[in-house]
Scaffold this motif. Sequence first.
Motif, PDB file in Angstrom:
ATOM      1  N   SER A  73       0.860  -1.179   0.000  1.00  0.00           N
ATOM      2  CA  SER A  73       0.000   0.000   0.000  1.00  0.00           C
ATOM      3  C   SER A  73       0.894   1.224   0.000  1.00  0.00           C
ATOM      4  O   SER A  73       2.096   1.135   0.244  1.00  0.00           O
ATOM      5  CB  SER A  73      -0.923   0.003   1.216  1.00  0.00           C
ATOM      6  OG  SER A  73      -0.170   0.082   2.412  1.00  0.00           O
ATOM      7  N   THR A  74       0.306   2.379  -0.271  1.00  0.00           N
ATOM      8  CA  THR A  74       1.094   3.604  -0.311  1.00  0.00           C
ATOM      9  C   THR A  74       1.348   4.170   1.077  1.00  0.00           C
ATOM     10  O   THR A  74       2.284   4.931   1.278  1.00  0.00           O
ATOM     11  CB  THR A  74       0.393   4.666  -1.178  1.00  0.00           C
ATOM     12  OG1 THR A  74      -0.940   4.872  -0.670  1.00  0.00           O
ATOM     13  CG2 THR A  74       0.305   4.199  -2.628  1.00  0.00           C
ATOM     14  N   ASP A  75       0.509   3.784   2.028  1.00  0.00           N
ATOM     15  CA  ASP A  75       0.678   4.316   3.385  1.00  0.00           C
ATOM     16  C   ASP A  75       0.100   3.328   4.389  1.00  0.00           C
ATOM     17  O   ASP A  75      -0.967   2.757   4.166  1.00  0.00           O
ATOM     18  CB  ASP A  75      -0.027   5.671   3.510  1.00  0.00           C
ATOM     19  CG  ASP A  75       0.204   6.304   4.872  1.00  0.00           C
ATOM     20  OD1 ASP A  75       1.373   6.446   5.271  1.00  0.00           O
ATOM     21  OD2 ASP A  75      -0.790   6.631   5.543  1.00  0.00           O
ATOM     22  N   ASP A  76       0.818   3.092   5.462  1.00  0.00           N
ATOM     23  CA  ASP A  76       0.347   2.187   6.498  1.00  0.00           C
ATOM     24  C   ASP A  76       0.910   2.659   7.833  1.00  0.00           C
ATOM     25  O   ASP A  76       2.125   2.867   7.962  1.00  0.00           O
ATOM     26  CB  ASP A  76       0.785   0.748   6.215  1.00  0.00           C
ATOM     27  CG  ASP A  76       0.148  -0.251   7.162  1.00  0.00           C
ATOM     28  OD1 ASP A  76       0.591  -0.344   8.329  1.00  0.00           O
ATOM     29  OD2 ASP A  76      -0.794  -0.952   6.741  1.00  0.00           O
ATOM     30  N   PRO A  77       0.061   2.838   8.847  1.00  0.00           N
ATOM     31  CA  PRO A  77       0.550   3.362  10.129  1.00  0.00           C
ATOM     32  C   PRO A  77       1.379   2.368  10.938  1.00  0.00           C
ATOM     33  O   PRO A  77       2.115   2.765  11.845  1.00  0.00           O
ATOM     34  CB  PRO A  77      -0.741   3.723  10.866  1.00  0.00           C
ATOM     35  CG  PRO A  77      -1.777   2.808  10.279  1.00  0.00           C
ATOM     36  CD  PRO A  77      -1.394   2.655   8.841  1.00  0.00           C
ATOM     37  N   ASN A  80       6.068  -0.860   7.294  1.00  0.00           N
ATOM     38  CA  ASN A  80       6.702  -0.247   6.129  1.00  0.00           C
ATOM     39  C   ASN A  80       5.975  -0.694   4.867  1.00  0.00           C
ATOM     40  O   ASN A  80       5.500  -1.821   4.778  1.00  0.00           O
ATOM     41  CB  ASN A  80       8.171  -0.657   6.029  1.00  0.00           C
ATOM     42  CG  ASN A  80       9.030   0.015   7.070  1.00  0.00           C
ATOM     43  OD1 ASN A  80       8.817   1.172   7.414  1.00  0.00           O
ATOM     44  ND2 ASN A  80      10.023  -0.705   7.581  1.00  0.00           N
ATOM     45  N   THR A  81       5.893   0.193   3.878  1.00  0.00           N
ATOM     46  CA  THR A  81       5.298  -0.186   2.602  1.00  0.00           C
ATOM     47  C   THR A  81       6.411  -0.503   1.608  1.00  0.00           C
ATOM     48  O   THR A  81       7.563  -0.088   1.779  1.00  0.00           O
ATOM     49  CB  THR A  81       4.414   0.947   2.031  1.00  0.00           C
ATOM     50  OG1 THR A  81       5.245   1.922   1.403  1.00  0.00           O
ATOM     51  CG2 THR A  81       3.578   1.594   3.132  1.00  0.00           C
ATOM     52  N   THR A  84       8.720   2.268   0.277  1.00  0.00           N
ATOM     53  CA  THR A  84       9.873   2.789   1.009  1.00  0.00           C
ATOM     54  C   THR A  84      11.168   2.162   0.500  1.00  0.00           C
ATOM     55  O   THR A  84      12.260   2.641   0.822  1.00  0.00           O
ATOM     56  CB  THR A  84       9.735   2.529   2.522  1.00  0.00           C
ATOM     57  OG1 THR A  84       9.716   1.108   2.764  1.00  0.00           O
ATOM     58  CG2 THR A  84       8.459   3.150   3.074  1.00  0.00           C
ATOM     59  N   SER A  92       4.419   8.850  -5.835  1.00  0.00           N
ATOM     60  CA  SER A  92       3.039   8.760  -5.359  1.00  0.00           C
ATOM     61  C   SER A  92       2.074   8.293  -6.438  1.00  0.00           C
ATOM     62  O   SER A  92       0.959   7.865  -6.144  1.00  0.00           O
ATOM     63  CB  SER A  92       2.582  10.118  -4.814  1.00  0.00           C
ATOM     64  OG  SER A  92       2.581  11.100  -5.838  1.00  0.00           O
ATOM     65  N   HIS A  95       1.520   2.314  -8.195  1.00  0.00           N
ATOM     66  CA  HIS A  95       0.712   1.391  -7.400  1.00  0.00           C
ATOM     67  C   HIS A  95       1.164  -0.033  -7.693  1.00  0.00           C
ATOM     68  O   HIS A  95       1.785  -0.303  -8.724  1.00  0.00           O
ATOM     69  CB  HIS A  95      -0.785   1.544  -7.705  1.00  0.00           C
ATOM     70  CG  HIS A  95      -1.149   1.165  -9.117  1.00  0.00           C
ATOM     71  ND1 HIS A  95      -1.114   2.049 -10.173  1.00  0.00           N
ATOM     72  CD2 HIS A  95      -1.559  -0.021  -9.645  1.00  0.00           C
ATOM     73  CE1 HIS A  95      -1.485   1.443 -11.279  1.00  0.00           C
ATOM     74  NE2 HIS A  95      -1.756   0.178 -10.993  1.00  0.00           N
TER      75      HIS A  95
END
Length: 234
Positions: A73-77, A80-81, A84, A92, A95
């Motif tokens: 995914s592009t962002d994950d709390p 690491n994606t 990175t 950005s 995909h």
Amino acid sequence: MRLDKFICDCTELTRSQAGKVIRQGLVTVDQQLCKQPSTQVTAVQQIELDGELLKIIGLRYFVMHKPAGYVCSTDDPDHNTVFTLMDEPMQSRLHTVGRLDLDTTGLLLITDDGQWSHQISSPKHECAKTYRAWLADPVDASAITLFAEGVMLNGEKHPTKPAQLEIVNPQECLLTIHEGRYHQVKRMFAAIGNKVEKLHREQIGSFKLGADLAEGSYRELTLAEATTFAAVAK
């Protein structure tokens, strides 16, 4: 094309942001100041933003050897994606073509070409994907027939499409599927009473992950390779 669209295609700026920097006098066309966002330009002209020469980046196609511990995914709390691990301009816009689970390794495609991505990942195109699975328990040879006929997954209304199972050794198998249901490989083995301990995707269509691509690294696909992927769909 319009100058503001050209700038959007070359940068991370939105159309409104591009219009703003143009009107602020930060853009030159062939070394001439231009403050009109609607000005028509071509890719052969010399267009600079705040002194930096801009260039349109075409569609891009990458292959990555995904390591465990990264999400697609592009962002994950929490994790690491895979992005990175990359260093690309306008990242950005990229995909992943489908997804691999957090703990699954192997062949991952990344692009900014939505049509190309759809041809590969859409279930209706039945693009073959081959996984190497290491299992908790030995696999009986009867699983070859069961998978070829299709198995019912927990919570599903329809059996899986025919899949090809090759038993490398009692607890290591190669499985080729032609769809991409949620956690499909793990659920298929669970349906016959087994558990996947480790999973690695080796191949999509006729393209195999090369031994020269180290885990965690990536490279751009050649035009011929990208075209091959586009032709795998039925």
